[in-house]
Scaffold this active site. Structure first.
Site, PDB file in Angstrom:
ATOM      1  N   CYS A   1      -8.251  -6.502   6.022  1.00 57.65           N
ATOM      2  CA  CYS A   1      -8.145  -6.912   4.617  1.00 57.65           C
ATOM      3  C   CYS A   1      -8.680  -8.330   4.486  1.00 57.65           C
ATOM      4  O   CYS A   1      -9.251  -8.872   5.437  1.00 57.65           O
ATOM      5  CB  CYS A   1      -6.717  -6.784   4.100  1.00 57.65           C
ATOM      6  SG  CYS A   1      -5.531  -7.886   4.909  1.00 57.65           S
TER       7      CYS A   1
ATOM      8  N   CYS B   1      -1.159  -9.749   4.394  1.00 58.20           N
ATOM      9  CA  CYS B   1      -0.392  -8.822   3.541  1.00 58.20           C
ATOM     10  C   CYS B   1      -0.677  -7.352   3.869  1.00 58.20           C
ATOM     11  O   CYS B   1       0.125  -6.683   4.509  1.00 58.20           O
ATOM     12  CB  CYS B   1      -0.678  -9.079   2.061  1.00 58.20           C
ATOM     13  SG  CYS B   1      -0.226 -10.747   1.493  1.00 58.20           S
ATOM     14  N   ARG B   2      -1.822  -6.841   3.408  1.00 60.70           N
ATOM     15  CA  ARG B   2      -2.078  -5.397   3.498  1.00 60.70           C
ATOM     16  C   ARG B   2      -2.367  -4.894   4.907  1.00 60.70           C
ATOM     17  O   ARG B   2      -1.763  -3.910   5.349  1.00 60.70           O
ATOM     18  CB  ARG B   2      -3.245  -5.020   2.564  1.00 60.70           C
ATOM     19  CG  ARG B   2      -2.938  -5.189   1.097  1.00 60.70           C
ATOM     20  CD  ARG B   2      -4.213  -5.186   0.270  1.00 60.70           C
ATOM     21  NE  ARG B   2      -5.039  -6.363   0.552  1.00 60.70           N
ATOM     22  CZ  ARG B   2      -6.253  -6.581   0.078  1.00 60.70           C
ATOM     23  NH1 ARG B   2      -6.820  -5.677  -0.714  1.00 60.70           N
ATOM     24  NH2 ARG B   2      -6.911  -7.675   0.379  1.00 60.70           N
ATOM     25  N   SER B   3      -3.306  -5.524   5.607  1.00 65.25           N
ATOM     26  CA  SER B   3      -3.679  -4.968   6.918  1.00 65.25           C
ATOM     27  C   SER B   3      -2.595  -5.132   7.985  1.00 65.25           C
ATOM     28  O   SER B   3      -2.430  -4.222   8.809  1.00 65.25           O
ATOM     29  CB  SER B   3      -5.046  -5.473   7.397  1.00 65.25           C
ATOM     30  OG  SER B   3      -5.044  -6.867   7.618  1.00 65.25           O
TER      31      SER B   3
HETATM   32  P1  4NP Z   1      -4.345  -9.684   2.164  1.00 62.09           P
HETATM   33  O1  4NP Z   1      -3.843 -10.538   0.902  1.00 62.09           O
HETATM   34  O2  4NP Z   1      -5.872  -9.684   2.098  1.00 62.09           O
HETATM   35  O3  4NP Z   1      -3.766  -8.354   1.930  1.00 62.09           O
HETATM   36  O4  4NP Z   1      -3.828 -10.386   3.404  1.00 62.09           O
HETATM   37  C1  4NP Z   1      -4.394 -11.750   0.533  1.00 62.09           C
HETATM   38  C2  4NP Z   1      -4.057 -12.896   1.225  1.00 62.09           C
HETATM   39  C3  4NP Z   1      -4.580 -14.121   0.840  1.00 62.09           C
HETATM   40  C4  4NP Z   1      -5.425 -14.183  -0.252  1.00 62.09           C
HETATM   41  C5  4NP Z   1      -5.773 -13.030  -0.946  1.00 62.09           C
HETATM   42  C6  4NP Z   1      -5.251 -11.806  -0.552  1.00 62.09           C
HETATM   43  N1  4NP Z   1      -5.948 -15.441  -0.658  1.00 62.09           N
HETATM   44  O5  4NP Z   1      -6.670 -15.488  -1.681  1.00 62.09           O
HETATM   45  O6  4NP Z   1      -5.700 -16.452   0.037  1.00 62.09           O
END
Ligand code: 4NP
Length: 155
Positions: A10, A15-17
């Site tokens: 991700c 968060c997601r991965s």
């Molecule tokens: P992830 O979530 O890609 O599921 O880990 C995010 C974590 C950080 C950010 C965006 C999405 N960010 O913009 O910092």
């Protein structure tokens, strides 16, 4: 026999991965396939390298009896395409990035997680704050991915 290796990807790897990594590993363990299938997760961006999982991801996993306390974010590299059989994006932007970095045919199979469960992106909780919705998508996607791998690999 060499094992099957799955890498979840991700944007931030907080968060997601990581949620997909720990849910998928739990499913694999429950099916007694830990010696055949292993997994990990990583980021497309450099923003959170070295960080633990977001506390809200950790909380949802804890509620379902899964600990991700050892997780630290890392970034996708070209060598991952020689190491992993499957590189699985959480959304279409992740998949685009994965395919741009890919050395091409003969390396990892690349796909969206939800492509195994009807299509679409895993719900992104970063702005919505809805980590339960993400958990539901991740469970559905990981369950379908595991079935697909078992079928394809004859497990
Ligand atoms: P992830 O979530 O890609 O599921 O880990 C995010 C974590 C950080 C950010 C965006 C999405 N960010 O913009 O910092």
């Amino acid at each position: 026999m060499s094992g099957i290796k799955v890498l979840f990807v991700c944007y931030g790897n907080i968060c997601r991965s990581p949620m997909a990594e720990y849910v998928f590993r739990d499913m694999v363990e429950r099916e007694g396939l830990s010696n055949r299938i292993t997994c990990a997760s990583c980021a497309t961006s450099a923003e959170h390298i070295g960080d633990p999982a977001d506390p809200r991801t950790a909380e949802v996993l804890e509620r379902h009896g899964i600990s991700c306390k050892d997780k630290r974010a890392r970034r996708l590299t070209r060598s991952d395409f020689s190491e992993y059989n499957y590189i699985i994006g959480m959304d279409r932007h992740n998949l685009e990035y994965i395919r741009t970095l890919s050395p091409g045919d003969g390396f990892s199979e690349t796909a969206l997680l939800m492509s195994y469960a009807g299509g679409g992106d895993v719900a992104d909780p970063w702005y919505s704050g809805d980590f339960d919705c993400t958990y539901r998508d991740v469970c559905r996607g990981c369950g379908a991915l595991l079935e697909r791998i078992k079928e394809k690999e004859g497990l």
